[in-house]
Design a protein around this motif. Structure first.
Motif: not given
Length: 415
Positions: A40-53, A172-185
């Protein structure tokens, strides 16, 4: 028939541990007969902090080396759904397709930035930290022609249309789809892209809660060209979804519903109450819409000037025919070519797969349906089949929406 595995991951705060989990799943996929694993998208690292990314981006080279090594070790193709790489004072969200030797077959930088304001006033401004890409990518593989995209691209159907019309059979659509939009979209958008483009759509996804408040929807999904689900995961991390790709199904569905060949150019006419009763003001009026400063125009949007007389004539695959390539788009297949045919030269039997337009500058261009001389214009619809002659030689400008198909299997001028 090709067996592929879609991975669903929950990336944690430890990049090395994430890489180890990717390696474990790649080994499992290969052991169970898959010749391609999609991460998926961000397969090896995903963090809410831009500094960490950004710290993760600085390790991009070692991450890529690790993924290349596991591809070669297991003789398996790997889609590294995306990883972050440095790009000046920003980063790029880059997808990489590696072959079974670990070599890079294609790379793609995410085109569309996730700049949104979600319910509750939560704003996400991806463009503040990431630079967008500027080109779409279709790559030939043992699994057919593959079109690359990432997550938020999913909301831009024009991208997928161009990928399919450029020959993509698998998207291919590798994703880290947000939970706010995922259920509907999530599922409706993926299903629409599969149906619209009569292509397999493979969407490996991240799931669960990653550090820094990043919560993603999961539900990795594979769809066939009819829009049927071939398989789906729920929200379980470190899981694999195995599916078999039969490219004959793409050919069959596209034969039944040839919509990719039926697109038509059109204009949009806007009608408002005032426009029905009031003449539009002249361009010199005070209501003129201000034009942007040309100096501020992005490089990709600027005009391209060619000194055509100074361009050398290039030989073609046909005796007595030379050309000057004025424009060519590898994604859409569109091209504009200036041709010069020697007296007696022949363009052998071929089919126009879309509209072709020709303006004759010198000489005479002849086929079984007629002839065109200097200052004359001819256009041919898709499906037209003919042989073109230049008894006395000719110079003419041709515009192709898509490459011609030659009866003898000869490649088109742009290929």
């Amino acid at each position: 028939m090709a067996r592929v595995a879609l991975a669903q991951l929950e990336p944690g705060p430890d990049l090395d541990a994430n890489l180890a989990e990717v390696a474990r799943l790649a080994r499992k996929a290969a052991d169970q007969g898959a010749s391609w694993i999609l991460l998926p998208e961000y397969a090896t690292f995903l963090h809410g902090s831009r500094t960490e990314m950004r710290h993760a981006a600085e390790r991009a080279e070692s991450v890529l080396d690790a993924i290349r090594a596991l591809a070669a070790r297991h003789s398996i193709w790997v889609l590294l759904g995306s990883m972050v790489v440095p790009n000046g004072d920003k980063m790029s969200n880059r997808s990489l397709l590696l072959d079974s030797n670990g070599d890079i077959a294609a790379s793609y930088d995410k085109l569309h930035m996730f700049d949104v304001e979600l319910a509750g006033g939560r704003r996400i401004l991806e463009s503040s930290a990431y630079a967008p890409g500027n080109e779409a990518v279709v790559v030939a593989t043992p699994f057919g022609k593959v079109g690359l995209s990432i997550c938020y691209d999913l909301r831009f159907p024009g991208l997928y249309r161009r990928l399919a019309q450029a020959g993509a059979e698998v998207i291919v659509v590798p994703s880290a789809f947000a939970t706010a939009t995922g259920p509907a979209h999530w599922r409706p958008l993926l299903t629409a892209r599969a149906i619209e483009n009569t292509a397999f759509v493979l969407a490996p996804a991240t799931c669960g809660s990653s550090p820094g408040g990043r919560s993603t929807h999961g539900r990795t999904l594979a769809l066939d060209p009819w829009g049927n689900a071939m398989g789906e995961l729920e929200t379980e991390p470190s899981a694999l979804l195995f599916v078999d790709l039969d490219l004959g199904l793409v050919e069959e569905v596209r034969r039944q519903i040839p919509s990719l060949r039926a697109d038509r150019a059109f204009n949009v006419r806007e009608i408002s109450p005032s426009s029905q009763t009031t003449k539009a003001p002249p361009m010199s009026s005070s209501s003129e819409v201000p034009m942007p400063d040309v100096a501020e125009q992005a490089p990709a949007l600027r005009s391209h000037y060619l000194d055509v007389p100074q361009m050398p004539w290039q030989p073609t695959q046909f005796d007595g025919i030379e050309m000057k390539m004025l424009y060519s788009d590898k994604v859409t297949g569109m091209s504009t070519i200036l041709f010069k045919m020697a007296p007696g030269a022949v363009v052998p039997l071929h089919e126009h797969t879309a509209i072709e337009q020709t303006y004759v500058l010198e000489g005479q261009l002849v086929d079984a349906e007629g002839s065109a001389g200097p200052g004359e214009f001819v256009w041919r619809p898709g499906g037209n089949i003919h042989v073109a002659h230049a008894p006395e030689g000719a110079v003419f400008l041709s515009v192709f929406m898509k490459p011609n198909r030659f009866a003898a299997g000869t490649k088109f001028f742009t290929e």
